[in-house]
Design an enzyme around this catalytic site. Structure first.
Site, PDB file in Angstrom:
ATOM      1  N   HIS A  62      45.312  33.770  44.980  1.00 43.50           N
ATOM      2  CA  HIS A  62      44.635  33.947  46.266  1.00 43.50           C
ATOM      3  C   HIS A  62      43.409  33.041  46.266  1.00 43.50           C
ATOM      4  O   HIS A  62      43.137  32.337  45.288  1.00 43.50           O
ATOM      5  CB  HIS A  62      44.256  35.411  46.502  1.00 43.50           C
ATOM      6  CG  HIS A  62      43.255  35.965  45.542  1.00 43.50           C
ATOM      7  ND1 HIS A  62      43.503  36.133  44.202  1.00 43.50           N
ATOM      8  CD2 HIS A  62      41.964  36.392  45.731  1.00 43.50           C
ATOM      9  CE1 HIS A  62      42.445  36.638  43.603  1.00 43.50           C
ATOM     10  NE2 HIS A  62      41.494  36.797  44.511  1.00 43.50           N
ATOM     11  N   ASP A  66      36.326  32.739  42.855  1.00 44.41           N
ATOM     12  CA  ASP A  66      36.421  32.774  41.393  1.00 44.41           C
ATOM     13  C   ASP A  66      37.818  32.441  40.881  1.00 44.41           C
ATOM     14  O   ASP A  66      38.016  32.312  39.671  1.00 44.41           O
ATOM     15  CB  ASP A  66      35.979  34.143  40.858  1.00 44.41           C
ATOM     16  CG  ASP A  66      36.754  35.306  41.458  1.00 44.41           C
ATOM     17  OD1 ASP A  66      36.957  35.316  42.690  1.00 44.41           O
ATOM     18  OD2 ASP A  66      37.164  36.207  40.701  1.00 44.41           O
ATOM     19  N   HIS A 268      41.026  40.206  33.724  1.00 46.33           N
ATOM     20  CA  HIS A 268      40.173  40.282  34.918  1.00 46.33           C
ATOM     21  C   HIS A 268      39.235  41.475  34.806  1.00 46.33           C
ATOM     22  O   HIS A 268      39.228  42.384  35.633  1.00 46.33           O
ATOM     23  CB  HIS A 268      41.039  40.372  36.180  1.00 46.33           C
ATOM     24  CG  HIS A 268      40.306  40.027  37.436  1.00 46.33           C
ATOM     25  ND1 HIS A 268      39.685  40.974  38.219  1.00 46.33           N
ATOM     26  CD2 HIS A 268      40.090  38.848  38.060  1.00 46.33           C
ATOM     27  CE1 HIS A 268      39.124  40.398  39.267  1.00 46.33           C
ATOM     28  NE2 HIS A 268      39.363  39.090  39.203  1.00 46.33           N
TER      29      HIS A 268
END
Length: 307
Positions: A62, A66, A268
């Site tokens: 996406h 970041d 993540h």
């Protein structure tokens, strides 16, 4: 495809820390080198961990900053290295607009073509010996997970049986392994199914990207050799996970359990868990009884061939 090697370039969520860079994963798939996301600093991480720069394609989950702003410096580096072959960039809609801006930021032109492709749920990119399929996931913006699926592999070649049938060694062995019948000098025909076992499934790697736990990811991860799932938060941050459309470690493990995945790697991570992800690991292990670990920058994983 013999090699399937993963190197985690960045395992932090939202912001880099002293120990963790922003999202990035390098995947060596036989002779191909793929990137999944390219957070700021990814090019330095590639130097640091020795992945090389012969990248064939970059797949973006996406377009939160970041996950993709590192592509600007990465492409500049390729240009300075004299690259002349095309780089393929893939991502969900808005990819053409955002990546086209990034490609041309800070430089008049590149010395090599950059081809930008938008993917939607179910779209598949065919590569030699494997495919990469896009899976729509549940995040705050349009986002994709990815399934790297190795092609089905031929069954095992039964050398003892071939010899017992009197097939002379040499080119006839190759024909049988390729699924072609062979005729012997005495007139007999030997068919491949007599000496080659059932086809073997290829390896399956699933990358969640940023997402809430969702049925699409469970379905995509069925019997995956490895599920890499975001685990930004711990149990006591459940409200924050819902607000930001991220997952807790426990929820990531529930996806792995429901899917029957063989192995789970958490990534993540919120900066709260930067140096001590033990709570995330403990909570995930309560839900998923298979091998589970927390990724760190530089972690390299080799996925073995299935029997």
């Amino acid at each position: 495809m013999s090699i399937l090697r993963l190197t985690f370039l960045g395992t932090s969520a939202a912001q880099p820390t002293l120990h963790r860079n922003l999202s990035g994963l390098a995947v060596k798939a036989n002779t191909d080198l793929l990137l999944f996301d390219c957070g700021e600093g990814s090019q330095r991480q590639m130097v640091r961990y020795g992945t090389g720069f012969t990248v064939d394609a970059v797949f973006f989950t996406h377009f939160h900053a970041d996950h993709y702003l590192g592509i600007i410096g990465f492409l500049r580096t390729l240009g300075m290295m004299g690259r002349d072959s095309a780089v393929q960039l893939y991502g969900p809609p808005t990819a053409r607009r955002l990546l086209n801006q990034a490609v041309h930021l800070g430089v008049e032109s590149l010395s090599f073509p950059v081809e930008i492709h938008e993917l939607r749920d179910g779209d598949t990119v065919r590569r030699r010996g494997y495919s990469v399929q896009a899976v729509a996931v549940d995040h705050r913006i349009n986002a994709l997970g990815y399934v790297l699926q190795e092609d089905e592999r031929p069954g095992k070649f039964n050398l003892e049986k071939v010899k017992a049938l009197g097939v002379p060694s040499g080119p006839l062995y190759g024909q049988l392994q390729r699924g072609e019948p062979v005729q012997l000098a005495d007139g007999r025909t030997i068919r491949p199914e007599e000496v080659v076992g059932e086809p073997r499934p290829g390896r399956r790697l699933v990358i969640s990207g940023d997402t809430r736990p969702c049925p699409a990811m469970v379905k995509a991860s069925r019997e995956a050799d490895l599920l890499i799932h975001e685990s930004t938060f711990s149990d006591d941050e459940q409200a924050r996970a819902l607000e930001t459309r991220h997952s807790t470690a426990r929820e990531a493990a529930q996806v792995a359990r429901e899917a029957g995945a063989r192995r789970l790697i958490l990534t993540h991570l919120s900066s709260r868990h930067d140096t001590d992800p033990s709570r995330l690991l403990a909570q995930a292990r309560e839900e998923f009884k298979g091998p589970v670990e927390v990724a760190h920058d530089g972690l390299t994983v080799e996925l073995p061939l299935r029997d």
